[in-house]
Design a protein around this motif. Structure first.
Motif, PDB file in Angstrom:
ATOM      1  N   PRO A 139      63.093  17.582  10.121  1.00  0.00           N
ATOM      2  CA  PRO A 139      63.065  17.551  11.577  1.00  0.00           C
ATOM      3  C   PRO A 139      61.684  17.328  12.208  1.00  0.00           C
ATOM      4  O   PRO A 139      61.476  17.690  13.369  1.00  0.00           O
ATOM      5  CB  PRO A 139      63.610  18.930  11.941  1.00  0.00           C
ATOM      6  CG  PRO A 139      63.073  19.825  10.862  1.00  0.00           C
ATOM      7  CD  PRO A 139      63.087  18.971   9.612  1.00  0.00           C
ATOM      8  N   ASP A 140      60.745  16.718  11.516  1.00  0.00           N
ATOM      9  CA  ASP A 140      59.430  16.414  12.095  1.00  0.00           C
ATOM     10  C   ASP A 140      59.614  15.466  13.284  1.00  0.00           C
ATOM     11  O   ASP A 140      60.244  14.413  13.153  1.00  0.00           O
ATOM     12  CB  ASP A 140      58.544  15.757  11.021  1.00  0.00           C
ATOM     13  CG  ASP A 140      57.123  15.539  11.476  1.00  0.00           C
ATOM     14  OD1 ASP A 140      56.924  14.910  12.539  1.00  0.00           O
ATOM     15  OD2 ASP A 140      56.199  15.960  10.760  1.00  0.00           O
ATOM     16  N   ARG A 141      59.059  15.817  14.423  1.00  0.00           N
ATOM     17  CA  ARG A 141      59.273  15.015  15.637  1.00  0.00           C
ATOM     18  C   ARG A 141      58.807  13.573  15.485  1.00  0.00           C
ATOM     19  O   ARG A 141      59.328  12.672  16.125  1.00  0.00           O
ATOM     20  CB  ARG A 141      58.639  15.686  16.866  1.00  0.00           C
ATOM     21  CG  ARG A 141      57.151  15.519  17.006  1.00  0.00           C
ATOM     22  CD  ARG A 141      56.585  16.219  18.253  1.00  0.00           C
ATOM     23  NE  ARG A 141      56.666  15.378  19.413  1.00  0.00           N
ATOM     24  CZ  ARG A 141      57.193  15.757  20.580  1.00  0.00           C
ATOM     25  NH1 ARG A 141      57.669  16.977  20.738  1.00  0.00           N
ATOM     26  NH2 ARG A 141      57.230  14.939  21.599  1.00  0.00           N
ATOM     27  N   LEU A 165      72.505  20.544  12.069  1.00  0.00           N
ATOM     28  CA  LEU A 165      72.182  21.036  13.408  1.00  0.00           C
ATOM     29  C   LEU A 165      70.674  21.114  13.629  1.00  0.00           C
ATOM     30  O   LEU A 165      70.181  20.780  14.716  1.00  0.00           O
ATOM     31  CB  LEU A 165      72.849  22.392  13.646  1.00  0.00           C
ATOM     32  CG  LEU A 165      72.659  22.999  15.033  1.00  0.00           C
ATOM     33  CD1 LEU A 165      73.157  22.060  16.124  1.00  0.00           C
ATOM     34  CD2 LEU A 165      73.356  24.348  15.115  1.00  0.00           C
ATOM     35  N   ARG A 166      69.937  21.535  12.627  1.00  0.00           N
ATOM     36  CA  ARG A 166      68.473  21.657  12.756  1.00  0.00           C
ATOM     37  C   ARG A 166      67.844  20.316  13.153  1.00  0.00           C
ATOM     38  O   ARG A 166      66.934  20.266  13.979  1.00  0.00           O
ATOM     39  CB  ARG A 166      67.915  22.155  11.425  1.00  0.00           C
ATOM     40  CG  ARG A 166      66.445  22.378  11.409  1.00  0.00           C
ATOM     41  CD  ARG A 166      66.037  23.030  10.109  1.00  0.00           C
ATOM     42  NE  ARG A 166      64.692  22.625   9.776  1.00  0.00           N
ATOM     43  CZ  ARG A 166      64.186  22.650   8.575  1.00  0.00           C
ATOM     44  NH1 ARG A 166      64.901  23.078   7.559  1.00  0.00           N
ATOM     45  NH2 ARG A 166      62.951  22.273   8.352  1.00  0.00           N
ATOM     46  N   ASN A 167      68.339  19.227  12.575  1.00  0.00           N
ATOM     47  CA  ASN A 167      67.805  17.910  12.902  1.00  0.00           C
ATOM     48  C   ASN A 167      68.195  17.493  14.315  1.00  0.00           C
ATOM     49  O   ASN A 167      67.409  16.859  15.025  1.00  0.00           O
ATOM     50  CB  ASN A 167      68.303  16.870  11.885  1.00  0.00           C
ATOM     51  CG  ASN A 167      67.763  17.128  10.497  1.00  0.00           C
ATOM     52  OD1 ASN A 167      66.753  17.807  10.314  1.00  0.00           O
ATOM     53  ND2 ASN A 167      68.453  16.609   9.501  1.00  0.00           N
ATOM     54  N   GLU A 169      68.783  19.564  16.825  1.00  0.00           N
ATOM     55  CA  GLU A 169      67.985  20.381  17.752  1.00  0.00           C
ATOM     56  C   GLU A 169      66.576  19.823  17.904  1.00  0.00           C
ATOM     57  O   GLU A 169      66.021  19.815  19.008  1.00  0.00           O
ATOM     58  CB  GLU A 169      67.951  21.833  17.281  1.00  0.00           C
ATOM     59  CG  GLU A 169      69.293  22.528  17.456  1.00  0.00           C
ATOM     60  CD  GLU A 169      69.379  23.890  16.788  1.00  0.00           C
ATOM     61  OE1 GLU A 169      68.529  24.191  15.901  1.00  0.00           O
ATOM     62  OE2 GLU A 169      70.303  24.649  17.132  1.00  0.00           O
ATOM     63  N   ALA A 170      65.991  19.330  16.812  1.00  0.00           N
ATOM     64  CA  ALA A 170      64.654  18.737  16.882  1.00  0.00           C
ATOM     65  C   ALA A 170      64.655  17.490  17.756  1.00  0.00           C
ATOM     66  O   ALA A 170      63.718  17.257  18.523  1.00  0.00           O
ATOM     67  CB  ALA A 170      64.150  18.413  15.479  1.00  0.00           C
ATOM     68  N   ALA A 171      65.705  16.680  17.654  1.00  0.00           N
ATOM     69  CA  ALA A 171      65.818  15.485  18.497  1.00  0.00           C
ATOM     70  C   ALA A 171      65.959  15.887  19.968  1.00  0.00           C
ATOM     71  O   ALA A 171      65.354  15.262  20.854  1.00  0.00           O
ATOM     72  CB  ALA A 171      67.011  14.644  18.053  1.00  0.00           C
ATOM     73  N   ARG A 172      66.738  16.922  20.223  1.00  0.00           N
ATOM     74  CA  ARG A 172      66.925  17.398  21.603  1.00  0.00           C
ATOM     75  C   ARG A 172      65.610  17.881  22.197  1.00  0.00           C
ATOM     76  O   ARG A 172      65.341  17.692  23.383  1.00  0.00           O
ATOM     77  CB  ARG A 172      67.962  18.517  21.645  1.00  0.00           C
ATOM     78  CG  ARG A 172      69.379  18.035  21.424  1.00  0.00           C
ATOM     79  CD  ARG A 172      70.355  19.199  21.362  1.00  0.00           C
ATOM     80  NE  ARG A 172      71.716  18.752  21.130  1.00  0.00           N
ATOM     81  CZ  ARG A 172      72.656  19.496  20.570  1.00  0.00           C
ATOM     82  NH1 ARG A 172      72.395  20.745  20.190  1.00  0.00           N
ATOM     83  NH2 ARG A 172      73.871  19.009  20.392  1.00  0.00           N
ATOM     84  N   GLU A 173      64.765  18.522  21.375  1.00  0.00           N
ATOM     85  CA  GLU A 173      63.456  18.991  21.863  1.00  0.00           C
ATOM     86  C   GLU A 173      62.590  17.831  22.330  1.00  0.00           C
ATOM     87  O   GLU A 173      61.734  17.997  23.193  1.00  0.00           O
ATOM     88  CB  GLU A 173      62.735  19.779  20.768  1.00  0.00           C
ATOM     89  CG  GLU A 173      63.334  21.144  20.519  1.00  0.00           C
ATOM     90  CD  GLU A 173      62.722  21.855  19.321  1.00  0.00           C
ATOM     91  OE1 GLU A 173      61.640  21.449  18.862  1.00  0.00           O
ATOM     92  OE2 GLU A 173      63.339  22.824  18.842  1.00  0.00           O
ATOM     93  N   LEU A 174      62.834  16.655  21.794  1.00  0.00           N
ATOM     94  CA  LEU A 174      62.090  15.457  22.179  1.00  0.00           C
ATOM     95  C   LEU A 174      62.708  14.789  23.411  1.00  0.00           C
ATOM     96  O   LEU A 174      62.175  13.829  23.934  1.00  0.00           O
ATOM     97  CB  LEU A 174      62.066  14.482  20.993  1.00  0.00           C
ATOM     98  CG  LEU A 174      61.072  13.346  21.011  1.00  0.00           C
ATOM     99  CD1 LEU A 174      59.644  13.845  21.113  1.00  0.00           C
ATOM    100  CD2 LEU A 174      61.243  12.498  19.769  1.00  0.00           C
ATOM    101  N   GLY A 178      71.558  14.825  21.624  1.00  0.00           N
ATOM    102  CA  GLY A 178      71.839  15.094  20.213  1.00  0.00           C
ATOM    103  C   GLY A 178      73.302  15.400  19.981  1.00  0.00           C
ATOM    104  O   GLY A 178      73.902  16.171  20.743  1.00  0.00           O
ATOM    105  N   LEU A 179      73.875  14.795  18.961  1.00  0.00           N
ATOM    106  CA  LEU A 179      75.252  15.068  18.576  1.00  0.00           C
ATOM    107  C   LEU A 179      75.266  15.645  17.173  1.00  0.00           C
ATOM    108  O   LEU A 179      74.847  14.977  16.219  1.00  0.00           O
ATOM    109  CB  LEU A 179      76.099  13.788  18.618  1.00  0.00           C
ATOM    110  CG  LEU A 179      77.525  13.942  18.063  1.00  0.00           C
ATOM    111  CD1 LEU A 179      78.351  14.883  18.934  1.00  0.00           C
ATOM    112  CD2 LEU A 179      78.200  12.590  17.926  1.00  0.00           C
TER     113      LEU A 179
END
Length: 192
Positions: A139-141, A165-167, A169-174, A178-179
């Motif tokens: 999940p590195d941005r 889900l972890r991946n 959530e990382a996309a959503r933080e950017l 996210g689906l």
């Protein structure tokens, strides 16, 4: 009408699937925790970042499990487990691709291109962002930023699809939509 400027999709667990029953059978027959060992962060991260080859990763699994001939047979069988493309997902993404770029974003190893060829996906996506090629993994941005750049889309205009889900959530933080993918219907509901 697609409400995004690009779709960024994971490969494994979304577009490609492995025969988990066969993996479990191999583990049971040999009495070895192959999957747990294979996914140990200390073993999986180096090939995922392109620091070692898939062959070296398989050797590291064998060594971690004792390294005898029986273990090596088990690891070799495990490495040959069948995988396939989810044709419904492929068809849906191909329809989407008529309107916006579709980028595969995957934590992969140096054999990804061979696998895409075996699956008939070599020329499917508009681009492929492989962790082993870019040196960063979900999940590195940064891997999400690279994918959005290659798609020519702002992150907040991208849909990111992943079975982890972890991946997502990382996309959503950017700022991406996210689906968390579990079924084809999940994806179809978002993309129509």
């Amino acid at each position: 009408m697609i409400p995004f400027d690009a779709v960024l999709s994971d490969l494994d667990g979304v577009l490609r699937h492995f025969d988990h029953a066969a993996q479990a059978d191999i583990e049971a027959r040999y009495g070895l925790p192959l999957m747990k060992t294979a996914l140990d962060p200390e073993l999986i991260l180096p090939p995922t970042l392109g620091h070692v080859s898939e062959a070296q990763w398989l050797e590291s699994i064998a060594v971690a499990l004792g390294g005898d001939e029986r273990v090596r047979r088990a690891v070799a069988e495990f490495a040959q487990v069948r995988f396939w493309v989810d044709e419904e997902v492929r068809a849906l993404l191909a329809r989407v691709q008529q309107h916006v770029p579709v980028i595969i974003v995957t934590n992969a190893m140096d054999t990804l291109e061979q696998h895409l060829d075996l699956l008939g996906l070599t020329h499917f996506a508009d681009d492929v962002v492989s962790s082993a090629r870019v040196g960063v993994a979900k999940p590195d941005r940064r891997i999400y930023e690279i994918a959005a750049e290659r798609a020519g889309a702002a992150p907040e205009r991208c849909l990111f699809v992943d079975d982890r889900l972890r991946n997502v959530e990382a996309a959503r933080e950017l700022g991406m939509t996210g689906l968390h993918y579990r079924t084809y219907q999940d994806l179809a509901a978002v993309l129509g």
